[in-house]
Design a protein around this motif. Structure first.
Motif, short mmCIF file in Angstrom:
data_model
loop_
_atom_site.label_atom_id
_atom_site.label_comp_id
_atom_site.label_asym_id
_atom_site.label_seq_id
_atom_site.Cartn_x
_atom_site.Cartn_y
_atom_site.Cartn_z
N GLU A 1 -112.28 -29.90 -35.52
CA GLU A 1 -113.10 -29.43 -34.40
C GLU A 1 -112.67 -30.09 -33.10
N LEU A 2 -112.43 -31.41 -33.15
CA LEU A 2 -112.03 -32.12 -31.94
C LEU A 2 -110.65 -31.66 -31.48
N ALA A 3 -109.71 -31.49 -32.41
CA ALA A 3 -108.37 -31.04 -32.04
C ALA A 3 -108.43 -29.67 -31.35
N ARG A 4 -109.25 -28.78 -31.86
CA ARG A 4 -109.40 -27.46 -31.23
C ARG A 4 -109.99 -27.60 -29.82
N ALA A 5 -110.99 -28.45 -29.69
CA ALA A 5 -111.63 -28.63 -28.39
C ALA A 5 -110.69 -29.28 -27.38
N VAL A 6 -109.89 -30.24 -27.85
CA VAL A 6 -108.89 -30.86 -26.97
C VAL A 6 -107.88 -29.81 -26.51
N GLY A 7 -107.42 -28.97 -27.43
CA GLY A 7 -106.49 -27.91 -27.07
C GLY A 7 -107.09 -26.97 -26.03
N GLU A 8 -108.34 -26.60 -26.22
CA GLU A 8 -109.01 -25.71 -25.26
C GLU A 8 -109.12 -26.37 -23.90
N ARG A 9 -109.47 -27.68 -23.87
CA ARG A 9 -109.58 -28.39 -22.60
C ARG A 9 -108.22 -28.45 -21.89
N MET A 10 -107.15 -28.40 -22.66
CA MET A 10 -105.80 -28.37 -22.09
C MET A 10 -105.37 -26.97 -21.64
N GLY A 11 -106.26 -26.00 -21.84
CA GLY A 11 -105.94 -24.64 -21.43
C GLY A 11 -105.26 -23.81 -22.49
N LYS A 12 -105.32 -24.27 -23.75
CA LYS A 12 -104.66 -23.56 -24.84
C LYS A 12 -105.66 -22.73 -25.65
N THR A 13 -105.11 -21.76 -26.39
CA THR A 13 -105.90 -21.00 -27.36
C THR A 13 -105.56 -21.53 -28.75
N ALA B 1 -98.06 -34.62 -22.48
CA ALA B 1 -98.64 -35.60 -21.57
C ALA B 1 -99.06 -34.95 -20.26
N GLN B 2 -98.27 -34.00 -19.78
CA GLN B 2 -98.60 -33.31 -18.53
C GLN B 2 -99.92 -32.55 -18.66
N VAL B 3 -100.08 -31.76 -19.72
CA VAL B 3 -101.31 -30.97 -19.83
C VAL B 3 -102.52 -31.87 -20.12
N ALA B 4 -102.29 -33.02 -20.77
CA ALA B 4 -103.39 -33.96 -20.98
C ALA B 4 -103.87 -34.53 -19.65
N ALA B 5 -102.92 -34.92 -18.81
CA ALA B 5 -103.27 -35.47 -17.50
C ALA B 5 -103.89 -34.39 -16.61
N MET B 6 -103.39 -33.17 -16.70
CA MET B 6 -103.95 -32.09 -15.89
C MET B 6 -105.37 -31.75 -16.33
N ALA B 7 -105.69 -32.04 -17.60
CA ALA B 7 -107.04 -31.80 -18.11
C ALA B 7 -108.03 -32.85 -17.63
N GLY B 8 -107.54 -33.88 -16.96
CA GLY B 8 -108.42 -34.90 -16.39
C GLY B 8 -108.45 -36.20 -17.15
N TRP B 9 -107.64 -36.33 -18.20
CA TRP B 9 -107.62 -37.55 -18.99
C TRP B 9 -106.55 -38.51 -18.51
N ASP B 10 -106.78 -39.80 -18.71
CA ASP B 10 -105.71 -40.78 -18.53
C ASP B 10 -104.70 -40.54 -19.65
N ALA B 11 -103.43 -40.43 -19.28
CA ALA B 11 -102.40 -40.11 -20.27
C ALA B 11 -101.33 -41.19 -20.26
N VAL B 12 -101.03 -41.70 -21.45
CA VAL B 12 -99.95 -42.67 -21.61
C VAL B 12 -98.80 -41.96 -22.30
N LEU B 13 -97.62 -42.02 -21.70
CA LEU B 13 -96.42 -41.42 -22.28
C LEU B 13 -95.52 -42.53 -22.80
#
Length: 299
Positions: A175-187, A28-40
């Motif tokens: 493809e979307l899961a990979r892109a979401v991970g990248e937007r979160m700063g992951k490889t 949830a932290q990295v999702a919110a840091m990526a600029g998304w609204d995050a619900v925990l």
């Protein structure tokens, strides 16, 4: 194969994370840091509040170390919402990431509830580290939109994410899961839905052998870990890593993989004994090392 049109990463606005524990609060932290609204989400107010507190602590440490600005901390916390109702948590989500304990029945139960309440376009992902993504996906009407998204602890620091594709996963979901991970700063790496995937399977076999070596008196825990750190460049030894992950978690994965892949993953007697004694690692204060205030004290 899924006929559902999944969003692009640029169309994602909201991410729901189900489970506020060790992994969930970090996701949830990295999702919110990526600029998304995050619900925990978690099952009660105490659990979600504890998850938010840990996010705040992580961010405060980041500010103190100069890695996060005070403005970014405040913005991240401002994007975070807490919920104790699954339907409420996922009702507006474009991406749902389940981070519940490693129990197939529990994960399937959660995905059944999510399937009833989440938008039809939402990507559904499990943070499972070893369970069959296909069996989890079978709990929803459209298994094509389900993938694994295996994060690593601590989530806000570790860079790797395993995107796990089962045979029915839609290419757009992967493809979307990979892109979401990248937007979160992951490889991201993409792996087949096979027991233990890549990281758990390799990491566990080394960890189990290290426990057997300790059991046989080959060397002390500290010396075994030092051998792997200095001899092979590991940032952390396999026994210390086991303490960090949780020896009960290690045992559960070992039992599962031994059934799926054979005797080489059979849990050592020492691992079973330590779990029976409540020596679970960092979270209990005692594992292969003693832990106090989250810091390793010695064996």
């Amino acid at each position: 194969m899924s006929d559902t049109r999944l969003p692009t990463v640029d169309e994602v606005r909201a991410v729901a994370v189900l489970g506020a524990g060790t992994m969930g609060h970090g996701i949830a932290q990295v999702a919110a840091m990526a600029g998304w609204d995050a619900v925990l989400y978690d099952i009660d107010d105490g659990a979600v509040a504890a998850g938010r507190d840990r996010i705040a602590q992580n961010l405060d440490k980041g500010v103190a170390r100069g890695k996060v600005t005070a403005e970014a901390r405040d913005q991240t916390l401002g994007r975070l919402r807490l919920s104790t109702d699954v339907a409420d948590a996922v009702s507006a989500a474009d991406v749902v990431i389940e981070a519940a304990p490693e129990r197939l029945d529990l994960k399937r139960e959660i995905f059944t509830a999510v399937d009833r309440a989440a938008p039809a376009h939402a990507l559904l992902a499990s943070n499972t580290s070893s369970l069959s993504v296909a069996e989890i996906a079978a709990a929803v009407a459209d298994p094509g939109r389900v993938v694994g998204m295996h994060f690593f602890n601590p989530v806000h620091i570790m860079k790797l994410i395993e995107v796990v594709a089962h045979d029915g996963s839609a290419p757009a979901a992967v493809e979307l899961a990979r892109a979401v991970g990248e937007r979160m700063g992951k490889t991201p790496i993409t792996v087949k839905d096979s027991p233990g995937f890549a990281s758990s399977r390799l990491g566990l076999i080394i960890g189990l052998e290290a426990i057997r070596m300790l059991e046989q008196g080959v060397a002390s825990a500290a010396d075994i870990d030092t051998a792997m750190k200095l001899g092979y460049g590991y940032p952390m030894g396999p026994l210390e890593l086991g303490d960090l992950v949780g020896l009960d978690v290690r045992l559960g994965i070992s039992e599962y993989l031994s059934k799926e892949l054979g005797a080489r993953f059979e849990p050592p007697a020492l691992l079973r004994q330590m779990v029976d004694e409540g020596k679970l690692g960092k979270k209990s204060g005692q594992g292969f090392y003693r832990w106090q205030d989250g810091k390793k004290q010695g064996s």
